[in-house]
Motif scaffolding. Sequence first.
Motif, PDB file in Angstrom:
ATOM      1  N   GLN A  75       0.936  -1.349   0.036  1.00 33.56           N
ATOM      2  CA  GLN A  75      -0.059   0.014   0.144  1.00 33.56           C
ATOM      3  C   GLN A  75       1.135   1.277  -0.152  1.00 33.56           C
ATOM      4  OE1 GLN A  75      -3.421   0.465   0.153  1.00 33.56           O
ATOM      5  NE2 GLN A  75      -3.916  -1.627  -0.281  1.00 33.56           N
ATOM      6  N   ARG A  76       0.560   2.270  -0.754  1.00 37.67           N
ATOM      7  CA  ARG A  76       1.220   3.340  -0.690  1.00 37.67           C
ATOM      8  C   ARG A  76       0.816   4.321   0.131  1.00 37.67           C
ATOM      9  NH1 ARG A  76       0.294   5.483  -6.626  1.00 37.67           N
ATOM     10  NH2 ARG A  76      -1.337   4.209  -6.338  1.00 37.67           N
ATOM     11  N   ARG A  77       1.404   5.227   1.010  1.00 35.20           N
ATOM     12  CA  ARG A  77       1.266   5.866   2.082  1.00 35.20           C
ATOM     13  C   ARG A  77       0.123   6.843   1.770  1.00 35.20           C
ATOM     14  NH1 ARG A  77       5.150   7.915   6.245  1.00 35.20           N
ATOM     15  NH2 ARG A  77       4.054   9.197   7.605  1.00 35.20           N
ATOM     16  N   GLY A  78      -0.289   7.197   0.921  1.00 37.09           N
ATOM     17  CA  GLY A  78      -1.470   8.177   0.641  1.00 37.09           C
ATOM     18  C   GLY A  78      -2.847   7.399   0.472  1.00 37.09           C
ATOM     19  N   ASP A  79      -2.646   5.882   0.161  1.00 38.84           N
ATOM     20  CA  ASP A  79      -3.891   5.064  -0.075  1.00 38.84           C
ATOM     21  C   ASP A  79      -4.583   4.716   1.006  1.00 38.84           C
ATOM     22  OD1 ASP A  79      -3.325   5.582  -2.839  1.00 38.84           O
ATOM     23  OD2 ASP A  79      -2.411   3.636  -3.137  1.00 38.84           O
ATOM     24  N   GLN A  80      -3.947   4.859   2.177  1.00 40.10           N
ATOM     25  CA  GLN A  80      -4.871   4.199   3.323  1.00 40.10           C
ATOM     26  C   GLN A  80      -5.794   5.245   3.721  1.00 40.10           C
ATOM     27  OE1 GLN A  80      -4.789   1.588   4.635  1.00 40.10           O
ATOM     28  NE2 GLN A  80      -2.582   0.507   4.926  1.00 40.10           N
ATOM     29  N   LEU A  81      -7.029   4.557   4.027  1.00 44.39           N
ATOM     30  CA  LEU A  81      -8.007   5.675   4.607  1.00 44.39           C
ATOM     31  C   LEU A  81      -8.204   5.649   6.188  1.00 44.39           C
ATOM     32  CD1 LEU A  81     -10.635   5.746   1.889  1.00 44.39           C
ATOM     33  CD2 LEU A  81      -8.922   7.455   2.498  1.00 44.39           C
ATOM     34  N   CYS A  82      -8.397   6.273   6.896  1.00 38.97           N
ATOM     35  CA  CYS A  82      -8.712   5.980   8.401  1.00 38.97           C
ATOM     36  C   CYS A  82      -9.951   6.701   8.701  1.00 38.97           C
ATOM     37  CB  CYS A  82      -7.560   6.858   9.192  1.00 38.97           C
ATOM     38  SG  CYS A  82      -5.982   5.849   8.960  1.00 38.97           S
ATOM     39  N   ARG A  83     -10.375   6.239   9.847  1.00 35.91           N
ATOM     40  CA  ARG A  83     -11.746   6.675  10.606  1.00 35.91           C
ATOM     41  C   ARG A  83     -11.493   7.769  11.343  1.00 35.91           C
ATOM     42  NH1 ARG A  83     -16.223   2.293  11.489  1.00 35.91           N
ATOM     43  NH2 ARG A  83     -17.012   3.946  12.706  1.00 35.91           N
ATOM     44  N   TYR A  84     -12.225   8.900  11.407  1.00 37.62           N
ATOM     45  CA  TYR A  84     -11.998  10.174  12.567  1.00 37.62           C
ATOM     46  C   TYR A  84     -13.099  10.473  12.968  1.00 37.62           C
ATOM     47  CZ  TYR A  84      -7.476  10.603  10.263  1.00 37.62           C
ATOM     48  OH  TYR A  84      -6.373  10.495   9.731  1.00 37.62           O
ATOM     49  N   ASP A  86     -15.083  13.920  14.645  1.00 39.07           N
ATOM     50  CA  ASP A  86     -14.914  15.408  14.777  1.00 39.07           C
ATOM     51  C   ASP A  86     -15.553  15.651  16.252  1.00 39.07           C
ATOM     52  OD1 ASP A  86     -17.730  15.467  14.627  1.00 39.07           O
ATOM     53  OD2 ASP A  86     -17.552  16.667  12.709  1.00 39.07           O
ATOM     54  N   ARG A  87     -15.564  16.818  16.580  1.00 40.28           N
ATOM     55  CA  ARG A  87     -15.811  17.264  17.991  1.00 40.28           C
ATOM     56  C   ARG A  87     -17.261  17.337  18.234  1.00 40.28           C
ATOM     57  NH1 ARG A  87     -14.563  23.772  17.802  1.00 40.28           N
ATOM     58  NH2 ARG A  87     -15.229  24.093  15.868  1.00 40.28           N
ATOM     59  N   TYR A  88     -18.175  17.005  17.042  1.00 43.57           N
ATOM     60  CA  TYR A  88     -19.394  16.768  17.328  1.00 43.57           C
ATOM     61  C   TYR A  88     -19.905  15.406  17.278  1.00 43.57           C
ATOM     62  CZ  TYR A  88     -19.155  21.934  16.057  1.00 43.57           C
ATOM     63  OH  TYR A  88     -18.926  22.990  15.985  1.00 43.57           O
ATOM     64  N   GLY A  89     -18.909  14.482  17.280  1.00 44.34           N
ATOM     65  CA  GLY A  89     -19.302  13.081  17.219  1.00 44.34           C
ATOM     66  C   GLY A  89     -19.858  12.322  15.881  1.00 44.34           C
ATOM     67  N   ARG A  90     -19.398  13.286  14.770  1.00 45.25           N
ATOM     68  CA  ARG A  90     -19.623  12.866  13.440  1.00 45.25           C
ATOM     69  C   ARG A  90     -18.316  11.743  12.939  1.00 45.25           C
ATOM     70  NH1 ARG A  90     -21.650  18.356  11.446  1.00 45.25           N
ATOM     71  NH2 ARG A  90     -19.380  18.653  11.934  1.00 45.25           N
ATOM     72  N   ILE A  91     -18.445  10.872  12.484  1.00 44.28           N
ATOM     73  CA  ILE A  91     -17.489   9.796  12.190  1.00 44.28           C
ATOM     74  C   ILE A  91     -17.364   9.916  10.346  1.00 44.28           C
ATOM     75  CG2 ILE A  91     -16.733   7.586  11.766  1.00 44.28           C
ATOM     76  CD1 ILE A  91     -17.963   6.900  14.439  1.00 44.28           C
ATOM     77  N   TYR A  92     -16.264  10.314  10.084  1.00 43.16           N
ATOM     78  CA  TYR A  92     -15.793  10.437   8.890  1.00 43.16           C
ATOM     79  C   TYR A  92     -14.436   9.633   8.267  1.00 43.16           C
ATOM     80  CZ  TYR A  92     -12.591  14.035  10.231  1.00 43.16           C
ATOM     81  OH  TYR A  92     -11.679  14.610  10.804  1.00 43.16           O
ATOM     82  N   THR A  93     -14.270   9.502   6.987  1.00 41.85           N
ATOM     83  CA  THR A  93     -12.954   8.736   6.673  1.00 41.85           C
ATOM     84  C   THR A  93     -12.171   9.851   5.848  1.00 41.85           C
ATOM     85  OG1 THR A  93     -14.104   7.742   4.692  1.00 41.85           O
ATOM     86  CG2 THR A  93     -13.957   6.451   6.502  1.00 41.85           C
ATOM     87  N   ALA A  94     -11.042   9.644   6.009  1.00 38.67           N
ATOM     88  CA  ALA A  94      -9.821  10.650   5.171  1.00 38.67           C
ATOM     89  C   ALA A  94      -8.667  10.111   5.172  1.00 38.67           C
ATOM     90  CB  ALA A  94      -9.835  11.978   5.849  1.00 38.67           C
ATOM     91  N   PRO A  95      -7.927  10.377   4.215  1.00 37.03           N
ATOM     92  CA  PRO A  95      -6.533   9.648   4.283  1.00 37.03           C
ATOM     93  C   PRO A  95      -5.617   9.787   5.618  1.00 37.03           C
ATOM     94  CG  PRO A  95      -6.798  11.127   2.308  1.00 37.03           C
ATOM     95  CD  PRO A  95      -7.835  11.399   3.155  1.00 37.03           C
ATOM     96  N   CYS A  96      -5.223   8.818   6.004  1.00 36.47           N
ATOM     97  CA  CYS A  96      -4.575   8.726   7.489  1.00 36.47           C
ATOM     98  C   CYS A  96      -3.357   9.727   7.236  1.00 36.47           C
ATOM     99  CB  CYS A  96      -3.880   7.345   7.744  1.00 36.47           C
ATOM    100  SG  CYS A  96      -5.052   6.314   7.293  1.00 36.47           S
ATOM    101  N   ASP A  97      -3.159  10.383   8.552  1.00 31.86           N
ATOM    102  CA  ASP A  97      -2.086  11.220   8.904  1.00 31.86           C
ATOM    103  C   ASP A  97      -1.057  10.609   9.571  1.00 31.86           C
ATOM    104  OD1 ASP A  97      -2.844  10.782  11.523  1.00 31.86           O
ATOM    105  OD2 ASP A  97      -3.644  12.974  11.677  1.00 31.86           O
ATOM    106  N   ASP A  98       0.099  11.475   9.926  1.00 34.60           N
ATOM    107  CA  ASP A  98       1.140  10.891  10.415  1.00 34.60           C
ATOM    108  C   ASP A  98       1.130   9.860  11.541  1.00 34.60           C
ATOM    109  OD1 ASP A  98       2.699  11.642   8.182  1.00 34.60           O
ATOM    110  OD2 ASP A  98       3.397  13.385   9.068  1.00 34.60           O
ATOM    111  N   ARG A  99       0.058  10.230  12.322  1.00 33.08           N
ATOM    112  CA  ARG A  99      -0.093   9.498  13.741  1.00 33.08           C
ATOM    113  C   ARG A  99      -0.374   8.041  13.498  1.00 33.08           C
ATOM    114  NH1 ARG A  99      -5.212  12.498  15.985  1.00 33.08           N
ATOM    115  NH2 ARG A  99      -5.593  12.662  13.831  1.00 33.08           N
ATOM    116  N   TYR A 100      -1.105   7.784  12.521  1.00 32.41           N
ATOM    117  CA  TYR A 100      -1.341   6.531  12.044  1.00 32.41           C
ATOM    118  C   TYR A 100      -0.102   5.726  11.616  1.00 32.41           C
ATOM    119  CZ  TYR A 100      -3.007   2.403   9.318  1.00 32.41           C
ATOM    120  OH  TYR A 100      -3.032   1.102   8.853  1.00 32.41           O
ATOM    121  N   TYR A 101       0.759   6.190  10.832  1.00 29.79           N
ATOM    122  CA  TYR A 101       2.049   5.507  10.391  1.00 29.79           C
ATOM    123  C   TYR A 101       3.068   5.615  11.621  1.00 29.79           C
ATOM    124  CZ  TYR A 101      -0.220   6.081   5.782  1.00 29.79           C
ATOM    125  OH  TYR A 101      -1.060   6.056   4.902  1.00 29.79           O
TER     126      TYR A 101
END
Length: 105
Positions: A75-84, A86-101
């Motif tokens: 997997q290339r580094r930018g291809d991974q998606l993580c679940r986040y 937000d402060r209102y409790g909504r869950i969304y997916t976005a490319p993983c940031d450095d915390r994941y890696y």
Amino acid sequence: MIIKKAILAVLMTAALAGCETQTEGQQRATTGALLGGAGGALVGQAIGGNTKSTVIGAASGALLGAVVGSATTPQRRGDQLCRYQDRYGRIYTAPCDDRYYNGNY
């Protein structure tokens, strides 16, 4: 005889042209299927000694080779998606940031 060679040349050219637009995972799966099919056919012929076992070995080897080829695609580094969340409790997916890696998630 010349017509058969011409048809074979056209088919081979078309097959090779199709490989140009494949992703790395598709290329690895195709290569795995070809190598697995050839190896499976050899093993099937050695074990069974007839056409049926050769065909079964080729099909099994091709399937296994395709699965292994696509599963081992890095997997290339930018291809991974993580679940986040937000402060209102909504869950969304976005490319993983450095915390994941870095393992800090």
